[in-house]
Write a protein that holds these residues in place. Structure first.
Motif, short mmCIF file in Angstrom:
data_model
loop_
_atom_site.label_atom_id
_atom_site.label_comp_id
_atom_site.label_asym_id
_atom_site.label_seq_id
_atom_site.Cartn_x
_atom_site.Cartn_y
_atom_site.Cartn_z
N GLY A 112 0.93 -1.16 0.03
CA GLY A 112 0.10 0.01 0.15
C GLY A 112 0.80 1.26 -0.01
N LYS A 113 0.64 2.06 0.93
CA LYS A 113 1.72 3.36 1.01
C LYS A 113 2.72 3.04 1.69
CE LYS A 113 -2.33 6.52 0.90
NZ LYS A 113 -2.84 7.62 1.92
N ASP A 114 3.12 1.88 2.42
CA ASP A 114 4.20 1.63 3.32
C ASP A 114 5.31 0.80 2.67
OD1 ASP A 114 3.08 2.75 5.57
OD2 ASP A 114 1.98 0.72 6.01
N VAL A 115 6.47 1.36 2.61
CA VAL A 115 7.51 0.42 1.95
C VAL A 115 8.34 -0.24 3.12
CG1 VAL A 115 9.58 0.59 0.75
CG2 VAL A 115 7.71 2.17 0.03
N TRP A 116 8.41 -1.43 2.96
CA TRP A 116 9.24 -2.29 3.98
C TRP A 116 10.60 -2.62 3.25
CZ3 TRP A 116 6.46 -6.26 7.50
CH2 TRP A 116 5.28 -5.58 8.14
N TYR A 117 11.72 -2.59 4.10
CA TYR A 117 13.05 -2.70 3.68
C TYR A 117 13.65 -3.93 4.42
CZ TYR A 117 12.79 1.97 1.92
OH TYR A 117 12.25 3.14 1.27
N SER A 118 14.25 -5.02 3.68
CA SER A 118 14.52 -6.30 4.27
C SER A 118 15.62 -6.77 3.65
CB SER A 118 13.23 -7.17 4.36
OG SER A 118 12.79 -7.51 3.05
N PHE A 119 16.21 -8.06 4.39
CA PHE A 119 17.28 -8.79 3.96
C PHE A 119 16.73 -10.45 4.26
CE2 PHE A 119 21.58 -10.62 3.97
CZ PHE A 119 22.17 -9.92 3.24
N THR A 120 16.85 -11.12 3.13
CA THR A 120 16.60 -12.47 3.27
C THR A 120 17.28 -13.33 4.07
OG1 THR A 120 17.25 -13.24 1.47
CG2 THR A 120 15.39 -12.31 1.19
N VAL A 121 16.86 -14.25 4.57
CA VAL A 121 17.45 -15.47 5.33
C VAL A 121 18.24 -16.09 4.13
CG1 VAL A 121 17.41 -17.67 6.58
CG2 VAL A 121 15.98 -15.73 7.00
N LYS A 122 17.68 -16.42 3.16
CA LYS A 122 18.53 -16.86 1.94
C LYS A 122 19.82 -16.33 1.67
CE LYS A 122 18.13 -18.03 -2.97
NZ LYS A 122 17.59 -17.45 -4.07
N ASP A 123 19.87 -15.06 1.57
CA ASP A 123 21.05 -14.28 1.36
C ASP A 123 21.94 -14.16 2.60
OD1 ASP A 123 20.48 -13.45 -1.45
OD2 ASP A 123 19.43 -11.88 -0.72
N ALA A 124 21.42 -14.56 3.61
CA ALA A 124 22.21 -14.57 4.87
C ALA A 124 23.04 -15.90 4.98
CB ALA A 124 21.47 -14.11 6.07
N LYS A 125 22.19 -16.72 4.77
CA LYS A 125 23.14 -18.16 4.78
C LYS A 125 24.62 -18.35 4.65
CE LYS A 125 19.09 -21.24 5.38
NZ LYS A 125 19.14 -21.44 6.83
N PRO A 126 25.19 -17.95 3.70
CA PRO A 126 26.71 -18.01 3.37
C PRO A 126 27.49 -17.20 4.39
CG PRO A 126 25.49 -17.43 1.14
CD PRO A 126 24.47 -17.01 2.29
N TYR A 127 26.79 -16.54 5.29
CA TYR A 127 27.63 -15.61 6.25
C TYR A 127 27.31 -16.33 7.62
CZ TYR A 127 28.39 -12.55 2.20
OH TYR A 127 28.81 -12.06 1.22
N HIS A 128 26.79 -17.34 7.75
CA HIS A 128 26.21 -17.98 9.13
C HIS A 128 27.63 -18.23 9.73
CE1 HIS A 128 25.22 -21.37 12.02
NE2 HIS A 128 24.29 -20.48 12.14
N ASP A 129 27.71 -17.73 10.89
CA ASP A 129 28.82 -17.55 12.03
C ASP A 129 30.35 -17.18 11.47
OD1 ASP A 129 27.81 -18.39 14.64
OD2 ASP A 129 27.58 -20.38 14.01
N ARG A 130 30.38 -16.20 10.30
CA ARG A 130 31.57 -15.92 9.76
C ARG A 130 32.11 -15.01 10.66
NH1 ARG A 130 31.73 -16.03 4.21
NH2 ARG A 130 33.67 -15.23 4.62
N TRP A 131 32.50 -15.15 11.89
CA TRP A 131 32.95 -14.25 12.79
C TRP A 131 34.36 -13.74 12.27
CZ3 TRP A 131 29.91 -11.84 16.09
CH2 TRP A 131 28.93 -12.56 16.40
N GLU A 132 34.96 -14.51 11.46
CA GLU A 132 36.40 -14.14 10.89
C GLU A 132 36.30 -12.83 9.97
OE1 GLU A 132 34.59 -17.10 7.79
OE2 GLU A 132 34.73 -16.88 9.89
N ILE A 133 34.96 -12.30 9.63
CA ILE A 133 34.97 -11.30 8.80
C ILE A 133 35.54 -9.96 9.72
CG2 ILE A 133 33.16 -9.51 8.14
CD1 ILE A 133 31.50 -12.03 6.92
N PHE A 134 35.19 -9.98 10.95
CA PHE A 134 35.91 -9.02 11.89
C PHE A 134 37.48 -8.82 11.74
CE2 PHE A 134 31.75 -9.08 13.64
CZ PHE A 134 31.47 -7.91 13.90
N LYS A 135 38.04 -10.02 11.60
CA LYS A 135 39.54 -9.98 11.51
C LYS A 135 39.98 -9.54 10.08
CE LYS A 135 39.85 -13.50 14.70
NZ LYS A 135 40.62 -13.14 15.90
N GLY A 136 39.15 -9.33 9.26
CA GLY A 136 39.70 -9.27 7.81
C GLY A 136 39.79 -7.63 7.30
N SER A 137 39.36 -6.88 8.25
CA SER A 137 39.21 -5.58 7.74
C SER A 137 40.63 -4.89 8.48
CB SER A 137 38.04 -4.62 8.36
OG SER A 137 36.95 -4.93 7.63
#
Length: 137
Positions: A112-137
């Protein structure tokens, strides 16, 4: 009295801060009114610093809701942690995702007049428990 949504969000922030601390980071939750950063974190030598946006869901929804401005907050040091809190006794799941990935894969849907912004679980799955991302920067 905080709503269930607020309590879920706070729980997610503190779960992520605890996980970062367990991995040797100094993690400090920001004011709940801070825009785009729920946690500020640094390694023990203060050589790497991060802003962390935590988004938490406690339902079986196939997405996490975002703010419309989340596509603007992109940097190598800005990381999203999507948290899925399941029913009591079930494990909590963490998806650690660089902000550039969130900006690229987040989507908007009109209701309707509302817009919802989201991120899917499907797109998130490759990043499950990827804590090493904090070490990479």
């Amino acid at each position: 009295m905080p709503s269930n949504k607020q309590v879920t969000g706070m729980r997610g922030v503190y779960l992520v801060a605890a996980e970062l601390s367990k991995r040797g980071f100094i993690a400090s939750p920001t004011s709940r009114s801070a825009r785009a950063a729920d946690i500020l974190a640094t390694d023990a030598e203060c050589k790497r610093a991060f802003s962390v946006q935590v988004t938490t869901k406690s339902t079986r929804a196939s997405y996490w809701l975002l703010h419309r401005d989340d596509k603007r907050f992109v940097s190598d040091s800005h990381i999203y942690v999507f948290v899925s809190i399941n029913k009591e006794g079930a494990p909590v799941e963490f998806f650690i995702i660089p902000s550039k990935v969130v900006a690229k894969k987040a989507y908007a849907e009109r209701f309707g007049k509302d817009v919802w912004y989201s991120f899917t679980v499907k797109d998130a799955k490759p990043y499950h428990d990827r804590w090493e991302i904090f070490k990479g920067s």
